[in-house]
Enzyme design. Structure first.
Site, short mmCIF file in Angstrom:
data_model
loop_
_atom_site.label_atom_id
_atom_site.label_comp_id
_atom_site.label_asym_id
_atom_site.label_seq_id
_atom_site.Cartn_x
_atom_site.Cartn_y
_atom_site.Cartn_z
N HIS A 1 26.19 12.58 94.62
CA HIS A 1 25.76 11.43 95.41
C HIS A 1 24.25 11.27 95.45
CE1 HIS A 1 29.91 11.30 97.09
NE2 HIS A 1 29.61 10.03 97.27
N GLY A 2 23.52 12.35 95.34
CA GLY A 2 22.08 12.18 95.40
C GLY A 2 21.34 13.47 95.12
#
Length: 483
Positions: free
Chosen positions: A326-327
């Site tokens: 996700h990041g």
């Protein structure tokens, strides 16, 4: 190009639809598919044409590797497993360069006290989604689970514009037969009607609901120096609702647009905030990502077929990687750790045979999810702790703060964004509206099951679409564009 824009709704989507079916009506099937690929690449490059070569090279590379993996390898000089590993590493290297290079450099500089310069690369849109999609294709080719697809159909599978930028993460077994089916080469008015209906619901979710909650979430996370208990809970809940309505709104719009072309994308959300435990939540939230993590990480690690300690390790590893996907940040990794640990605790709880009242089960599950989203949204651990301290009363309960910095930005009036409950109950009413929407109302899939297009339903559709269009003046990006 944004789904929630005039260009997309009134120009790109209808023009693409009519040209595609015009070509099909002339029996130019290859031309129609070629046009749809061209339109999808145009849609992708609208944002930044400089990244168009990346997706083109990625497609050519993975199609070539996939074909090699799907052939008989009895006379091959290089093992198929080696080719698969090469293909996966190449995909992850591309993703890692753009998404994680600066993250690793920052950590290297911190640990070794160096000063290596950052690349400051802009993340190409959809790279996480189309990379995962193609990795699954390579793995399935290695397992002999793919058919021999021509490049045009493969290109359409990867680039199909409704799901290209932010999913759902589609599987070749779900998509390729639909593109090849002759039944899908003519206009089907029921699909068009349902598609427009679902698209309108998604548009309303995004521009009316999610973007309203974003004001409170942004003010609390990004512009407040400290938060009292009421403001902190308003901040965290606002982001919890913003994220759901933003991403599920995007998915609805993707599913609706795809239906116009007779393509059924997989369901990605099934009322996740109604979940009664963390496992139930992951069966309802971002379903296509959950399936990918299960099929291509958790099960290859051994899944649930190994000893209990190994199962717990597999769950933690899977969700640590899910957080990192996700990041590029430690807050995302910690968010993944929290969910992995929660699944371990849930598994132990079930094995011991414990049960819990349904209301208490929902309350604990929802609040865990809400608290974990704080780390997902915060820019760093300092921002996360600021919100959490407020939520648990360390900065007071009722004393209201004015968000002067946010007001000065010009996005809001100088009126305090959060007032105490005695002064203004608007924030509380909007949060209650959010709870009602996610807990009491049917989701978009449930609404379309028995859709008869009665006068009442058509009026509902007209109102939802009209209100959504009225809010298009304030165009904002979808949150998952960042992932």
């Amino acid at each position: 190009m944004l789904f929630n824009s005039y260009e997309y709704i009134f120009f790109f989507l209808p023009i693409t639809f009519f040209i595609y079916f015009f070509l099909l009506n002339k029996r130019l099937i290859v031309g129609a598919k070629g046009f749809l690929v061209f339109a999808s690449l145009f849609f992708y490059s609208w944002w930044n044409p400089i990244y168009l070569p990346i997706i083109l090279v990625s497609m050519l590379f993975n199609y070539t590797i996939g074909n090699v993996l799907s052939r008989d390898a009895s006379h091959a000089k290089v093992s198929k497993k080696s080719i698969l590993i090469f293909g996966i590493v190449a995909n992850l290297a591309l993703l890692g360069y753009f998404k994680y290079a600066d993250f690793f450099i920052e950590n290297f500089n911190y640990i070794w006290n160096e000063n290596v310069g950052l690349y400051n690369l802009a993340l190409p849109l959809g790279i996480s989604f189309f990379t995962f999609q193609q990795i699954s294709y390579l793995v399935d080719s290695y397992r002999q689970e793919t058919n021999e697809y021509d490049f045009l159909n493969y290109a359409l599978f990867v680039t199909f514009f409704p799901q290209l930028i932010a999913g759902p993460i589609v599987h070749h077994k779900e998509m390729m037969p639909q593109f090849a089916s002759r039944w899908n080469l003519v206009k089907r008015y029921k699909n068009i009607a349902i598609g427009l209906f679902v698209f309108s619901i998604g548009l309303f979710k995004k521009v009316v609901i999610a973007d309203a909650f974003s004001l409170w979430a942004t003010a609390g996370f990004d512009h407040a120096h400290s938060l009292n208990m009421i403001e902190a809970w308003a901040t965290s809940l606002s982001y919890t609702f913003q994220l759901y309505f933003d991403f599920s709104g995007y998915t609805d719009m993707a599913i609706g647009a795809a239906l116009l072309f007779n393509i059924k994308l997989p369901i990605n959300f099934n009322s996740p905030y109604k979940a009664l435990d963390i496992q139930d939540f992951w069966r309802r939230w971002h379903i296509t990502l959950s399936h990918f993590l299960r099929d291509y990480i958790y099960i290859p690690l051994g899944g649930s077929r190994v000893s209990e300690p190994r199962v717990y390790a597999n769950l933690l590893i899977t969700f640590l990687l899910g957080g990192l996907w996700h990041g590029a940040g430690w807050t995302f990794i910690f968010w993944g750790f929290l969910h992995g640990a929660a699944l371990v605790i849930h598994r132990i709880w079930k094995k011991l045979g414990f049960t819990m009242h349904i209301v208490l089960a929902w309350f604990i599950t929802f609040n865990f999810i809400n608290i974990s989203w704080v780390f997902f949204r915060a820019k760093d651990f300092g921002d996360a702790l600021k919100v959490l301290k407020g939520m648990f009363g360390f900065d007071g309960i009722m004393n209201s703060y004015a968000y002067e910095e946010f007001a000065k930005s010009g996005h809001l009036s100088t009126k305090k964004l959060f007032l105490n409950i005695a002064g203004d109950s608007f924030t509380l009413k909007y949060l209650l509206f959010g709870f009602m929407m996610v807990l009491l109302f049917k989701n978009s899939q449930e609404l379309t099951k028995n859709l008869s297009f009665s006068k009442k339903e058509l009026l509902f559709f007209a109102i939802v679409f009209s209100v959504g269009v009225l809010y298009l003046n304030n165009m904002t990006e979808f949150l998952y564009f960042n992932f």
